[in-house]
Design a protein around this motif. Structure first.
Motif, PDB file in Angstrom:
ATOM      1  N   ALA A 417       0.839  -1.195   0.000  1.00 56.61           N
ATOM      2  CA  ALA A 417       0.000   0.000   0.000  1.00 56.61           C
ATOM      3  C   ALA A 417       0.874   1.244   0.000  1.00 56.61           C
ATOM      4  CB  ALA A 417      -0.927  -0.013   1.220  1.00 56.61           C
ATOM      5  N   GLY A 418       0.680   2.100  -0.979  1.00 53.42           N
ATOM      6  CA  GLY A 418       1.487   3.300  -1.148  1.00 53.42           C
ATOM      7  C   GLY A 418       1.398   3.747  -2.592  1.00 53.42           C
ATOM      8  N   THR A 419       2.257   4.666  -2.970  1.00 49.99           N
ATOM      9  CA  THR A 419       2.237   5.172  -4.334  1.00 49.99           C
ATOM     10  C   THR A 419       3.081   4.283  -5.245  1.00 49.99           C
ATOM     11  OG1 THR A 419       4.163   6.597  -4.042  1.00 49.99           O
ATOM     12  CG2 THR A 419       2.010   7.519  -3.433  1.00 49.99           C
ATOM     13  N   VAL A 420       2.927   4.489  -6.557  1.00 51.23           N
ATOM     14  CA  VAL A 420       3.737   3.763  -7.523  1.00 51.23           C
ATOM     15  C   VAL A 420       5.212   4.067  -7.306  1.00 51.23           C
ATOM     16  CG1 VAL A 420       4.293   3.559  -9.980  1.00 51.23           C
ATOM     17  CG2 VAL A 420       1.900   3.648  -9.249  1.00 51.23           C
ATOM     18  N   ALA A 421       5.538   5.346  -7.096  1.00 51.26           N
ATOM     19  CA  ALA A 421       6.938   5.734  -6.882  1.00 51.26           C
ATOM     20  C   ALA A 421       7.506   5.076  -5.628  1.00 51.26           C
ATOM     21  CB  ALA A 421       7.042   7.250  -6.777  1.00 51.26           C
ATOM     22  N   GLU A 422       6.736   5.032  -4.552  1.00 48.27           N
ATOM     23  CA  GLU A 422       7.221   4.410  -3.314  1.00 48.27           C
ATOM     24  C   GLU A 422       7.496   2.934  -3.530  1.00 48.27           C
ATOM     25  OE1 GLU A 422       5.182   7.029   0.264  1.00 48.27           O
ATOM     26  OE2 GLU A 422       3.959   5.540  -0.780  1.00 48.27           O
ATOM     27  N   ASN A 423       6.634   2.246  -4.270  1.00 50.41           N
ATOM     28  CA  ASN A 423       6.843   0.821  -4.525  1.00 50.41           C
ATOM     29  C   ASN A 423       8.069   0.581  -5.385  1.00 50.41           C
ATOM     30  OD1 ASN A 423       4.627  -1.329  -3.640  1.00 50.41           O
ATOM     31  ND2 ASN A 423       3.623   0.642  -3.858  1.00 50.41           N
ATOM     32  N   ILE A 424       8.248   1.382  -6.429  1.00 52.86           N
ATOM     33  CA  ILE A 424       9.420   1.198  -7.289  1.00 52.86           C
ATOM     34  C   ILE A 424      10.694   1.440  -6.484  1.00 52.86           C
ATOM     35  CG2 ILE A 424      10.673   2.122  -9.267  1.00 52.86           C
ATOM     36  CD1 ILE A 424       7.995   2.616 -10.611  1.00 52.86           C
ATOM     37  N   ALA A 425      10.691   2.481  -5.642  1.00 56.80           N
ATOM     38  CA  ALA A 425      11.877   2.845  -4.865  1.00 56.80           C
ATOM     39  C   ALA A 425      12.032   2.012  -3.602  1.00 56.80           C
ATOM     40  CB  ALA A 425      11.819   4.323  -4.502  1.00 56.80           C
ATOM     41  N   ARG A 426      11.220   0.974  -3.435  1.00 56.12           N
ATOM     42  CA  ARG A 426      11.295   0.099  -2.266  1.00 56.12           C
ATOM     43  C   ARG A 426      11.114   0.886  -0.966  1.00 56.12           C
ATOM     44  NH1 ARG A 426      16.402  -3.882  -3.994  1.00 56.12           N
ATOM     45  NH2 ARG A 426      15.923  -3.909  -6.221  1.00 56.12           N
ATOM     46  N   PHE A 427      10.310   1.968  -1.044  1.00 52.93           N
ATOM     47  CA  PHE A 427       9.969   2.810   0.097  1.00 52.93           C
ATOM     48  C   PHE A 427      11.203   3.449   0.740  1.00 52.93           C
ATOM     49  CE2 PHE A 427       6.196   0.367  -0.564  1.00 52.93           C
ATOM     50  CZ  PHE A 427       5.156   1.205  -0.194  1.00 52.93           C
ATOM     51  N   ALA A 428      12.216   3.705  -0.084  1.00 55.41           N
ATOM     52  CA  ALA A 428      13.407   4.402   0.427  1.00 55.41           C
ATOM     53  C   ALA A 428      13.047   5.850   0.738  1.00 55.41           C
ATOM     54  CB  ALA A 428      14.528   4.346  -0.605  1.00 55.41           C
ATOM     55  N   ARG A 451       0.179   7.462 -17.664  1.00 51.83           N
ATOM     56  CA  ARG A 451      -1.241   7.401 -18.012  1.00 51.83           C
ATOM     57  C   ARG A 451      -2.130   7.056 -16.816  1.00 51.83           C
ATOM     58  NH1 ARG A 451       1.015   4.912 -22.681  1.00 51.83           N
ATOM     59  NH2 ARG A 451       0.582   2.831 -21.848  1.00 51.83           N
ATOM     60  N   LEU A 452      -1.545   6.722 -15.668  1.00 51.62           N
ATOM     61  CA  LEU A 452      -2.333   6.455 -14.468  1.00 51.62           C
ATOM     62  C   LEU A 452      -2.936   7.758 -13.948  1.00 51.62           C
ATOM     63  CD1 LEU A 452       0.043   3.934 -12.625  1.00 51.62           C
ATOM     64  CD2 LEU A 452      -2.058   3.409 -13.883  1.00 51.62           C
ATOM     65  N   PRO A 453      -3.989   7.699 -13.132  1.00 54.59           N
ATOM     66  CA  PRO A 453      -4.683   8.931 -12.700  1.00 54.59           C
ATOM     67  C   PRO A 453      -3.760   9.987 -12.115  1.00 54.59           C
ATOM     68  CG  PRO A 453      -5.934   6.997 -12.054  1.00 54.59           C
ATOM     69  CD  PRO A 453      -4.654   6.492 -12.637  1.00 54.59           C
ATOM     70  N   ASP A 454      -2.829   9.596 -11.242  1.00 55.93           N
ATOM     71  CA  ASP A 454      -1.915  10.553 -10.623  1.00 55.93           C
ATOM     72  C   ASP A 454      -0.462  10.265 -10.964  1.00 55.93           C
ATOM     73  OD1 ASP A 454      -3.942  12.037  -9.224  1.00 55.93           O
ATOM     74  OD2 ASP A 454      -4.099  10.350  -7.830  1.00 55.93           O
ATOM     75  N   GLY A 455      -0.231   9.568 -12.063  1.00 57.35           N
ATOM     76  CA  GLY A 455       1.133   9.283 -12.472  1.00 57.35           C
ATOM     77  C   GLY A 455       1.881   8.481 -11.422  1.00 57.35           C
ATOM     78  N   TYR A 456       3.094   8.926 -11.106  1.00 58.12           N
ATOM     79  CA  TYR A 456       3.918   8.216 -10.121  1.00 58.12           C
ATOM     80  C   TYR A 456       3.346   8.314  -8.712  1.00 58.12           C
ATOM     81  CZ  TYR A 456       7.711   7.269 -13.402  1.00 58.12           C
ATOM     82  OH  TYR A 456       8.454   6.786 -14.440  1.00 58.12           O
ATOM     83  N   ASP A 457       2.435   9.246  -8.467  1.00 54.88           N
ATOM     84  CA  ASP A 457       1.828   9.412  -7.146  1.00 54.88           C
ATOM     85  C   ASP A 457       0.508   8.654  -7.009  1.00 54.88           C
ATOM     86  OD1 ASP A 457       3.860  11.102  -6.221  1.00 54.88           O
ATOM     87  OD2 ASP A 457       2.939  12.831  -7.210  1.00 54.88           O
ATOM     88  N   THR A 458       0.187   7.804  -7.969  1.00 55.61           N
ATOM     89  CA  THR A 458      -1.040   7.006  -7.899  1.00 55.61           C
ATOM     90  C   THR A 458      -0.937   5.983  -6.777  1.00 55.61           C
ATOM     91  OG1 THR A 458      -1.391   7.241 -10.283  1.00 55.61           O
ATOM     92  CG2 THR A 458      -2.554   5.436  -9.180  1.00 55.61           C
ATOM     93  N   GLN A 459      -1.961   5.910  -5.948  1.00 53.85           N
ATOM     94  CA  GLN A 459      -2.019   4.905  -4.887  1.00 53.85           C
ATOM     95  C   GLN A 459      -2.363   3.539  -5.501  1.00 53.85           C
ATOM     96  OE1 GLN A 459      -1.431   5.173  -1.567  1.00 53.85           O
ATOM     97  NE2 GLN A 459      -0.913   7.365  -1.685  1.00 53.85           N
ATOM     98  N   VAL A 460      -1.568   2.530  -5.188  1.00 53.17           N
ATOM     99  CA  VAL A 460      -1.781   1.207  -5.789  1.00 53.17           C
ATOM    100  C   VAL A 460      -2.793   0.376  -5.016  1.00 53.17           C
ATOM    101  CG1 VAL A 460       0.552   1.230  -6.719  1.00 53.17           C
ATOM    102  CG2 VAL A 460       0.112   0.093  -4.521  1.00 53.17           C
ATOM    103  N   GLY A 461      -3.131   0.775  -3.771  1.00 51.73           N
ATOM    104  CA  GLY A 461      -4.049  -0.005  -2.958  1.00 51.73           C
ATOM    105  C   GLY A 461      -3.351  -1.168  -2.293  1.00 51.73           C
ATOM    106  N   GLU A 462      -4.038  -1.803  -1.361  1.00 50.27           N
ATOM    107  CA  GLU A 462      -3.465  -2.941  -0.631  1.00 50.27           C
ATOM    108  C   GLU A 462      -3.207  -4.096  -1.586  1.00 50.27           C
ATOM    109  OE1 GLU A 462      -4.520  -5.896   3.132  1.00 50.27           O
ATOM    110  OE2 GLU A 462      -5.862  -4.253   2.589  1.00 50.27           O
ATOM    111  N   GLY A 463      -1.948  -4.532  -1.655  1.00 52.43           N
ATOM    112  CA  GLY A 463      -1.587  -5.619  -2.554  1.00 52.43           C
ATOM    113  C   GLY A 463      -1.572  -5.212  -4.018  1.00 52.43           C
ATOM    114  N   GLY A 464      -1.729  -3.905  -4.309  1.00 54.48           N
ATOM    115  CA  GLY A 464      -1.750  -3.447  -5.696  1.00 54.48           C
ATOM    116  C   GLY A 464      -3.069  -3.696  -6.394  1.00 54.48           C
TER     117      GLY A 464
END
Length: 597
Positions: A417-428, A451-464
């Protein structure tokens, strides 16, 4: 099996967490002593009123005693508040010190065992902040009994007999409820696992028409749990009823005995009433201990389980810092067993990969490919053999440090659970937008993210859950590539990818090799193996073939039926295409270098 030294070390970890709060515990004991002494205000006030004020009819004495008693009652309330706050703080400090160890158990253990350590820690903290106060009052019961003896031996014997009977009831209740409490804890854990399983797979259960059957399985577990809980609560209600009955009878008996003594002029009216109040005060800690006994038993069991968990999962000492790997991966005679099982799923696997190499692993389902991948990235232990990176084993690095040099895409991709950017960066916390976008570009997912609603700041939801399976897989690939790790292990990376995604995967593998990394690709589809130079065939946990990809494919084609040979020919054509991609990338890099020159 843990050694005695390991058990002593684990036990000392829990005790060590109490040492910094030893002074606070001593303060709680002192505050409890003051509280219990101040609780004598009531019976002594009544004794003075009946034996001093009423015979003398002195209003001044009555006013003075009343003001003094009021001040003592206020001090008693103040100390009770302070004690409560100190107990809550002690529980919090203990939890703060043990939480990292409990999280270590959660990270190392498989299944519900890790979660149980967190629940056990919460149980201990909750009891320390609440129910433990009754056990600080319990040692003061002999003081009240002694005062009753001072009033009259008969009163002392009556109160002592009542305290002994209540203690026997408590002991019997402990003997009767300990086993049922352990069964309830086990059943509660199993019921929780079943509930979580149904929650995770709710869509699949509905789609396959399994709702009624799964509800039946859940209700079966629930009924068993509730039956045991009802039995335990029934036993507790009998114990509480017996306790209340004994207390009521004893208070009335002490009052009657005091009246008998007054009639025979062996005691005064003040002593009669004061002894009755002291009886209540003497039995109150015992009664409170009984009321909090279930919490005490739960905390004691939690302590034992947490102690055992720390014993089986000792904390790792921080190793001496060494350089991150950049030359070689060596797997020597490695056998892998499923955690908590003796059955080996991989036996005696050996291979060496050097910087710039990529190994493809193929084999039928259940052959041990994913198990070998988990061992290679260090999340599963090896039953035998050793895995080394540049000659060092995983335990020679801090896990968070070596994790930065490893990229891993598991077969079942889950995002946090978090943004796309946080997941890619392993929450660093110190991630840079540039590094995130570089990883996304290497996975060829940058345009998709935009193309996602908020780009890299899109929330992926629990488990994506807010993303499709293919989107999760490609973002998971970007996460594996973040920071340009030396070793990248991809388990079924093209399971949810379309043709464009597969081309992006091939380019990513080529990129890993060109920058001097090592890639391991596990796949059923030959297209994912186009960019590898080594190939391993794994069957029933044994390495059947290992060598250069084209040679292994030729050997397999020679022994395969016609349909399989046709499929392998397609794999070789795809491999040629992968080599062409690599060659074009090298040509582009050479051209760019000449331009800069």
């Amino acid at each position: 099996m843990s050694s005695p030294a390991a058990k002593t070390k684990a036990a000392s970890e829990l005790k060590a967490a109490l040492r910094p709060v030893g002074g606070a515990i001593a303060s709680v004991a002192i505050a409890s002593g003051v509280i219990n002494l101040l609780m004598l205000t009531g019976p002594l006030f009544m004794l003075q009123v009946y034996d001093r004020v009423l015979p003398s009819r002195s209003e001044a004495t009555l006013i003075g005693l009343s003001l003094f008693a009021l001040a003592m009652f206020l001090f008693q309330s103040l100390f009770e508040v302070l004690r409560s706050r100190m107990l809550i703080r002690i529980g919090r400090l203990f939890a703060d010190r043990v939480s990292p160890k409990a999280l270590h158990v959660l990270a190392e253990a498989q299944g519900a065992e890790g979660l149980q350590a967190i629940r056990d820690l919460d149980t201990i903290r909750s009891f320390a902040g609440g129910g433990s106060a009754a056990f600080f009052d319990l040692p003061w019961t002999p003081l009240y009994v002694a005062l009753c003896f001072a009033f009259h031996p008969g009163l002392g014997v009556a109160v002592l007999a009542g305290a002994v009977l209540l203690s026997l009831l408590t002991w019997a209740g402990d003997r009767l409820t300990t086993r049922s409490s352990e069964e309830l804890a086990t059943l509660s854990t199993a019921r929780g696992r079943r509930t979580e399983e149904m929650r995770r797979n709710a869509l699949m259960i509905d789609a396959l028409g399994m709702r009624t059957r799964m509800q039946g399985r859940w209700l079966e577990r629930t009924h068993t749990y509730l039956d045991r809980q009802d039995a335990a609560q029934g036993l507790a209600s009998y114990l509480n009823a017996a306790t209340r009955l004994l207390r009521t009878v004893l208070q009335s008996a002490v009052l009657a005995l005091g009246a008998w003594l007054v009639i025979h002029q062996e005691a005064s009216g003040g002593i009669m009433l004061a002894a009755t109040i002291l009886t209540i005060r003497a039995l109150s800690p015992v009664e409170l201990a009984i009321a909090n006994w279930r919490g005490f038993v739960a905390a004691r069991q939690s302590w034992s389980r947490l102690d055992a968990a720390l014993t089986s999962t000792p904390s790792r000492q921080g190793p001496t810092s060494i350089a991150l790997p950049k030359r070689e991966l060596s797997v020597v005679a490695v056998s892998v067993a499923i955690p908590a099982s003796e059955r080996a799923v991989v036996a005696n696997a050996s291979f060496v990969l050097r910087a710039g190499s990529a190994l493809g692993i193929v084999g039928p389902s259940g052959s041990g490919k994913s198990s070998l991948a988990r061992a290679v990235v260090g999340v599963w232990p090896t039953a035998r053999g050793v895995i080394r990176l540049d000659g060092a084993t995983f335990d020679q690095w801090d896990r968070d440090v070596i994790g930065g040099a490893i990229g891993y895409l598991p077969q079942d991709v889950e995002l946090l659970a978090g943004t796309v950017a946080e997941n890619i960066a392993r929450f660093a916390m110190d991630r840079s937008a540039e590094a995130v976008q570089v990883a996304a570009a290497e996975a060829d997912v940058h345009e998709m993210i935009l193309r996602l609603p908020d780009g890299y700041d899109t929330q992926v939801g629990e488990g994506g859950t807010m993303l499709s399976g293919g989107q999760r897989q490609r973002i998971g690939l970007a996460r594996a590539l973040f920071g340009r790790p030396f070793l990248v292990v991809l388990d079924e990376p093209n399971a949810s990818l379309d043709s464009a995604g597969e081309q992006a995967l091939l380019r990513a593998i080529v990129g890993i090799r060109q920058r001097g990394g090592i890639a391991i690709v596990i796949a059923h589809h030959g297209s994912a193996l186009a960019a590898v130079d080594q190939l391993m065939v794994l069957n029933e946990g044994h390495v059947q073939r290992l060598g250069p990809r084209d040679e292994v494919l030729k050997a397999l084609a020679a022994s395969a039926p016609p349909q399989a040979r046709a499929a392998q020919g397609k794999t070789r054509r795809t491999a040629s295409k992968g080599r062409a991609i690599a060659a074009s990338r090298r040509s582009a890099a050479d051209a760019q270098a000449r331009t800069h020159a």
